[in-house]
Design a protein around this motif. Structure first.
Motif, PDB file in Angstrom:
ATOM      1  N   GLY A   8     -22.028  51.837  -3.478  1.00 15.83           N
ATOM      2  CA  GLY A   8     -20.985  52.309  -4.359  1.00 15.83           C
ATOM      3  C   GLY A   8     -21.556  52.858  -5.660  1.00 15.83           C
ATOM      4  O   GLY A   8     -22.745  52.709  -5.951  1.00 15.83           O
ATOM      5  N   LEU A  19     -21.817  54.585   1.879  1.00 10.60           N
ATOM      6  CA  LEU A  19     -21.831  53.130   1.804  1.00 10.60           C
ATOM      7  C   LEU A  19     -22.536  52.561   3.031  1.00 10.60           C
ATOM      8  O   LEU A  19     -22.458  53.125   4.116  1.00 10.60           O
ATOM      9  CB  LEU A  19     -20.401  52.587   1.738  1.00 10.60           C
ATOM     10  CG  LEU A  19     -19.491  53.154   0.652  1.00 10.60           C
ATOM     11  CD1 LEU A  19     -18.151  52.435   0.696  1.00 10.60           C
ATOM     12  CD2 LEU A  19     -20.127  53.055  -0.715  1.00 10.60           C
ATOM     13  N   ARG A  37     -10.398  49.258   1.594  1.00 10.56           N
ATOM     14  CA  ARG A  37     -10.565  49.462   0.162  1.00 10.56           C
ATOM     15  C   ARG A  37      -9.360  48.889  -0.579  1.00 10.56           C
ATOM     16  O   ARG A  37      -8.280  48.752  -0.016  1.00 10.56           O
ATOM     17  CB  ARG A  37     -10.736  50.949  -0.171  1.00 10.56           C
ATOM     18  CG  ARG A  37      -9.504  51.808   0.099  1.00 10.56           C
ATOM     19  CD  ARG A  37      -9.833  53.273  -0.085  1.00 10.56           C
ATOM     20  NE  ARG A  37      -8.676  54.128   0.145  1.00 10.56           N
ATOM     21  CZ  ARG A  37      -8.727  55.450   0.238  1.00 10.56           C
ATOM     22  NH1 ARG A  37      -9.910  56.074   0.124  1.00 10.56           N
ATOM     23  NH2 ARG A  37      -7.627  56.157   0.446  1.00 10.56           N
ATOM     24  N   VAL A  92     -12.553  49.123  -4.739  1.00 12.15           N
ATOM     25  CA  VAL A  92     -13.604  48.299  -4.153  1.00 12.15           C
ATOM     26  C   VAL A  92     -13.533  48.463  -2.636  1.00 12.15           C
ATOM     27  O   VAL A  92     -12.474  48.277  -2.044  1.00 12.15           O
ATOM     28  CB  VAL A  92     -13.444  46.823  -4.542  1.00 12.15           C
ATOM     29  CG1 VAL A  92     -14.541  45.986  -3.880  1.00 12.15           C
ATOM     30  CG2 VAL A  92     -13.499  46.657  -6.052  1.00 12.15           C
ATOM     31  N   TYR A  93     -14.661  48.815  -2.061  1.00 14.16           N
ATOM     32  CA  TYR A  93     -14.740  49.024  -0.615  1.00 14.16           C
ATOM     33  C   TYR A  93     -15.369  47.794   0.036  1.00 14.16           C
ATOM     34  O   TYR A  93     -16.426  47.325  -0.396  1.00 14.16           O
ATOM     35  CB  TYR A  93     -15.545  50.274  -0.298  1.00 14.16           C
ATOM     36  CG  TYR A  93     -14.751  51.543  -0.478  1.00 14.16           C
ATOM     37  CD1 TYR A  93     -14.359  51.973  -1.732  1.00 14.16           C
ATOM     38  CD2 TYR A  93     -14.360  52.301   0.624  1.00 14.16           C
ATOM     39  CE1 TYR A  93     -13.605  53.129  -1.899  1.00 14.16           C
ATOM     40  CE2 TYR A  93     -13.611  53.461   0.480  1.00 14.16           C
ATOM     41  CZ  TYR A  93     -13.238  53.864  -0.787  1.00 14.16           C
ATOM     42  OH  TYR A  93     -12.482  55.010  -0.938  1.00 14.16           O
ATOM     43  N   THR A 115     -18.076  46.748  -2.616  1.00 15.85           N
ATOM     44  CA  THR A 115     -18.871  47.603  -3.480  1.00 15.85           C
ATOM     45  C   THR A 115     -17.914  48.588  -4.155  1.00 15.85           C
ATOM     46  O   THR A 115     -17.016  49.128  -3.521  1.00 15.85           O
ATOM     47  CB  THR A 115     -19.981  48.326  -2.683  1.00 15.85           C
ATOM     48  OG1 THR A 115     -20.807  49.072  -3.568  1.00 15.85           O
ATOM     49  CG2 THR A 115     -19.428  49.253  -1.615  1.00 15.85           C
ATOM     50  N   VAL A 117     -16.410  51.812  -5.915  1.00 14.67           N
ATOM     51  CA  VAL A 117     -16.491  53.271  -5.935  1.00 14.67           C
ATOM     52  C   VAL A 117     -15.572  53.787  -7.036  1.00 14.67           C
ATOM     53  O   VAL A 117     -14.377  53.464  -7.055  1.00 14.67           O
ATOM     54  CB  VAL A 117     -16.072  53.868  -4.574  1.00 14.67           C
ATOM     55  CG1 VAL A 117     -15.984  55.384  -4.655  1.00 14.67           C
ATOM     56  CG2 VAL A 117     -17.054  53.447  -3.485  1.00 14.67           C
TER      57      VAL A 117
END
Length: 121
Positions: A8, A19, A37, A92-93, A115, A117
């Protein structure tokens, strides 16, 4: 079981990111791997998934044609290539592992830590 998401960062609208999610502690090829996400104040939403052996893929309509999910069973890793990113893609992924081809978070058994983004100019 551990799922470690990475990749990210901050990207401008129209930019790209890839990712990665490294998985350990389970038989990776047996699991459907998915990306979800979550934006601030919103529910976690399905992004994409890839099946274990056949590697068939399925995408949310909002990312179809821009994102590509893939996996490397030899490396126990799943990827999400994101192109033409938009501000609404920010969040957030999370990567997740499950037994069935589903789109609801509750149907996935194992989760990574996420992670972030950020898509902004």
């Amino acid at each position: 079981v551990q799922l470690q998401a990475s990749g990210g960062g901050l990207v401008q609208p129209g930019g790209s990111l890839r990712l990665s999610c490294a998985v350990s502690g389970l038989t990776f090829s047996n699991y459907v791997m998915a990306w979800f996400r979550q934006a601030p104040g919103k529910e976690r939403e399905f992004v994409a998934r890839v099946s274990g052996i056949s590697a068939s893929t399925y995408y949310a309509d909002s990312v179809k044609g821009r994102f590509t999910v893939s996996r490397d069973n030899a490396k126990n890793t799943v990827y999400l290539r994101m192109n033409n990113l938009k501000p609404e893609d920010a969040g957030v992924y999370y990567c997740a592992a499950g037994n069935l081809r589903r789109t609801r978070p509750s149907e996935y058994e194992y989760w990574g830590q996420g992670t972030l983004v950020t898509v902004s100019s």
